[in-house]
Motif scaffolding. Structure first.
Motif, PDB file in Angstrom:
ATOM      1  N   GLU A 207     -24.712  21.470   1.075  1.00 15.76           N
ATOM      2  CA  GLU A 207     -24.285  21.244  -0.302  1.00 15.76           C
ATOM      3  C   GLU A 207     -23.376  20.029  -0.413  1.00 15.76           C
ATOM      4  O   GLU A 207     -23.484  19.242  -1.359  1.00 15.76           O
ATOM      5  CB  GLU A 207     -23.558  22.478  -0.830  1.00 15.76           C
ATOM      6  N   THR A 208     -22.488  19.848   0.564  1.00 12.54           N
ATOM      7  CA  THR A 208     -21.478  18.797   0.475  1.00 12.54           C
ATOM      8  C   THR A 208     -22.048  17.417   0.765  1.00 12.54           C
ATOM      9  O   THR A 208     -21.760  16.452   0.040  1.00 12.54           O
ATOM     10  CB  THR A 208     -20.323  19.092   1.445  1.00 12.54           C
TER      11      THR A 208
ATOM     12  N   GLN B  83     -20.752  25.971  -7.249  1.00 10.35           N
ATOM     13  CA  GLN B  83     -20.670  25.335  -5.934  1.00 10.35           C
ATOM     14  C   GLN B  83     -21.046  23.855  -5.996  1.00 10.35           C
ATOM     15  O   GLN B  83     -20.628  23.071  -5.151  1.00 10.35           O
ATOM     16  CB  GLN B  83     -21.585  26.055  -4.949  1.00 10.35           C
TER      17      GLN B  83
ATOM     18  N   ILE C 245     -22.587  25.132   3.442  1.00  8.24           N
ATOM     19  CA  ILE C 245     -21.532  24.278   2.900  1.00  8.24           C
ATOM     20  C   ILE C 245     -21.811  22.811   3.225  1.00  8.24           C
ATOM     21  O   ILE C 245     -21.657  21.930   2.371  1.00  8.24           O
ATOM     22  CB  ILE C 245     -20.160  24.696   3.452  1.00  8.24           C
TER      23      ILE C 245
ATOM     24  N   THR D  22     -27.940  27.500  -3.366  1.00  7.86           N
ATOM     25  CA  THR D  22     -26.650  28.057  -3.796  1.00  7.86           C
ATOM     26  C   THR D  22     -26.608  29.581  -3.695  1.00  7.86           C
ATOM     27  O   THR D  22     -25.522  30.165  -3.648  1.00  7.86           O
ATOM     28  CB  THR D  22     -26.354  27.653  -5.248  1.00  7.86           C
TER      29      THR D  22
ATOM     30  N   PHE E 103     -16.242  28.093  -4.672  1.00  7.85           N
ATOM     31  CA  PHE E 103     -17.243  28.828  -5.451  1.00  7.85           C
ATOM     32  C   PHE E 103     -18.227  29.563  -4.547  1.00  7.85           C
ATOM     33  O   PHE E 103     -18.848  30.546  -4.969  1.00  7.85           O
ATOM     34  CB  PHE E 103     -17.983  27.876  -6.392  1.00  7.85           C
ATOM     35  N   GLY E 104     -18.393  29.090  -3.312  1.00  2.73           N
ATOM     36  CA  GLY E 104     -19.229  29.821  -2.364  1.00  2.73           C
ATOM     37  C   GLY E 104     -18.629  31.172  -2.026  1.00  2.73           C
ATOM     38  O   GLY E 104     -19.336  32.190  -1.955  1.00  2.73           O
TER      39      GLY E 104
ATOM     40  N   CYS F 222     -14.905  22.351  -3.678  1.00  2.55           N
ATOM     41  CA  CYS F 222     -15.655  23.057  -4.724  1.00  2.55           C
ATOM     42  C   CYS F 222     -16.728  23.953  -4.115  1.00  2.55           C
ATOM     43  O   CYS F 222     -16.912  25.099  -4.533  1.00  2.55           O
ATOM     44  CB  CYS F 222     -16.278  22.045  -5.674  1.00  2.55           C
ATOM     45  N   ALA F 223     -17.436  23.431  -3.110  1.00  2.00           N
ATOM     46  CA  ALA F 223     -18.495  24.210  -2.467  1.00  2.00           C
ATOM     47  C   ALA F 223     -17.928  25.449  -1.777  1.00  2.00           C
ATOM     48  O   ALA F 223     -18.504  26.551  -1.865  1.00  2.00           O
ATOM     49  CB  ALA F 223     -19.243  23.337  -1.472  1.00  2.00           C
TER      50      ALA F 223
ATOM     51  N   LEU G 146     -22.895  32.694   2.330  1.00  4.78           N
ATOM     52  CA  LEU G 146     -21.919  31.680   2.719  1.00  4.78           C
ATOM     53  C   LEU G 146     -21.990  31.435   4.224  1.00  4.78           C
ATOM     54  O   LEU G 146     -21.927  32.369   5.025  1.00  4.78           O
ATOM     55  CB  LEU G 146     -20.518  32.134   2.322  1.00  4.78           C
TER      56      LEU G 146
END
Length: 478
Positions: free
Chosen positions: A148-149, A341, A145, A136, A327-328, A323-324, A140
């Motif tokens: 994380e997703t 994230q 992303i 996290t 907040f990223g 969300c990722a 970016l």
């Protein structure tokens, strides 16, 4: 299939279907005659006709077969004039004949494949979550992303799927002894790997041995070494009471319960970070909540269509992606709120996790096929979790042997992560196969026998009899 007004079951192997139907029908007919007070005093055997004695055949365990005329006599209730034995003995022999071969339970490989997928998702989560760098806190990027997703979020999604598989079939059986037996068998596997990991630590790094680790290794369930194992065991203990109580609510109140819990834990607490309404994730209450949702769907709702399941999965991943990204960007600009994230994928009761988990489960649950290879690989899934999430061993796996920092800059980092996850699963599966072989030579020669002995002793001891008499508790059949 319907035959002559009753349901004809498939005949056991080695028995003709026609004979089995006669036996099944005769057993039902004689049972009705017995209730009417009819008795049959003459024996089965007819020495003059050279037939074997009934008692001798039972003692020798020999099979028996009657002619069509005799079966018709039984069915028509004319057994007294045909020379047959009493109803109880006939029913006993019919039962033995029809059920001497119990049908072998064959696991649906579609569900077993889903079990493998869930554990791969959980293992990928362990890799990224326990890695030597914080995902996290990286800059970016598209790869961040995507990781994380679709990989990090697999941890809690995999938990929902893994539990849904067990809960789906648990809902058909609420036997107390059977539920405790499941917990006993789970404890054996957990204790084995707990002690094995302790032995590895002793040989690999003795400085890591502490009194607390020794105590945890001996009591892994009670001391919550693996949260899923502890939560699931607690759920198994309360399940025989909780499931019938849930069933007794009926559709209306069960639906109200699901709506109330959904609003409290998935909507309010799930979307508002400052709310804390009693469900923190990682304990058996999460399983109680998921079980309430799953059983309402199973008992009262129409099956979810494939299109609807894909819609659930798409919406769930869209929310996780949103969300990722949001907040990223916020973290990239301010250096704060890094944990945001992963907010939608951090616990098993969040809406996106439930949508994806239940959607994937529905897709696989509607398919049926059999593959011994898939079933063998899936049998080691839980051991993969125990090995990759042990508080000591995970440091060696995800820091020393495999680490994210060495591959993160690669343009194919996602492919490398997935490849490493497959390798780790394969290695853990080989180790678990050795455990299974060892258990077959030792504990599983009479699987669950020690539990049965202890359970029988506890159920018949003076204290148990006093408690049953004092509180009016009736005994339960196995």
């Amino acid at each position: 299939m319907e035959t002559g007004g009753y349901v004809a079951m498939d005949a056991p192997r080695g028995i003709k279907q026609e004979d089995y139907r006669y036996e099944e029908h005769a057993s039902r007919t004689m049972g009705r005659h017995s209730k009417r007070g009819l008795s049959h005093q003459r024996p089965f055997s007819n020495p003059a006709a050279g037939e074997a004695s009934n008692d001798d055949s039972v003692a020798k365990g020999e099979s028996f077969r009657f002619s069509d005329e005799k079966w018709e006599a039984i069915i028509n209730g004319d057994s007294g004039s045909k020379g047959f034995s009493d109803t109880a003995l006939l029913n006993e022999r019919l039962h033995k004949r029809a059920s001497h071969r119990k049908p072998r339970k064959i696991r649906n490989s579609s569900i077993e494949m889903l079990r493998i997928l869930a554990m791969l998702m959980i293992t990928a989560h362990h890799f990224l979550g326990f890695s030597d760098i914080s995902l996290t806190e990286q800059k970016l990027s598209v790869k961040k992303i995507l990781l994380e997703t679709f990989l990090y979020s697999g941890g809690k999604i995999g938990v929902v799927i893994f539990f849904a598989i067990s809960a789906w079939y648990l809902s058909d059986s609420t036997n107390i002894r059977g539920s405790l037996r499941r917990a006993w068998l789970l404890e054996r596997e957990v204790l084995f790997w707990s002690l094995a990991c302790l032995a590895f630590t002793f040989g690999y790094d003795r400085d890591g041995i502490t009194p607390n680790l020794l105590l945890k290794s001996v009591f892994p369930i009670a001391m919550n070494v693996w949260w899923y194992a502890t939560a699931y065991c607690v759920f198994l203990i309360v399940f025989p009471v909780f499931a019938p109580a849930l069933r007794s609510l009926g559709k209306s109140k069960h639906g109200y319960l699901c709506c109330a819990l959904f609003m409290i834990w998935t909507i309010f607490e799930g979307f508002v970070p400052v709310f804390s309404l009693g469900l923190h994730g990682g304990d058996f209450l999460s399983f109680v909540y998921l079980y309430a949702l799953l059983t309402y769907y199973k008992w009262y709702m129409r099956p979810i269509t494939v299109r609807c399941a894909w819609a659930m999965i798409s919406i769930g991943y869209a929310l996780i992606l949103l969300c990722a990204v949001a907040f990223g960007i916020l973290f990239d600009q301010t250096g704060k709120f890094a944990s945001g994230q992963l907010y939608f994928s951090g616990t098993e009761y969040k809406l996106p996790v439930i949508l994806v988990g239940f959607g994937v489960f529905v897709l696989f649950q509607q398919k049926t096929y059999h593959s011994s290879i898939v079933n063998t690989i899936a049998a080691s899934a839980f051991s993969v979790y125990l090995l990759t999430d042990h508080p000591i061993i995970l440091k060696y796996i995800w820091h020393d042997w495999f680490n994210l920092s060495s591959i993160y800059q690669s343009p194919i980092v996602g492919v490398l992560v997935v490849s490493i996850v497959f390798v780790v699963y394969a290695l853990c599966m080989v180790l678990d196969m050795l455990r299974v072989a060892l258990f077959r030579l030792t504990f599983d020669r009479h699987r669950g026998r020690l539990f049965d002995i202890i359970a029988d002793h506890v159920a018949t001891c003076a204290l148990a009899r006093y408690i049953r008499a004092r509180f009016g508790i009736e005994g339960e059949e196995d």
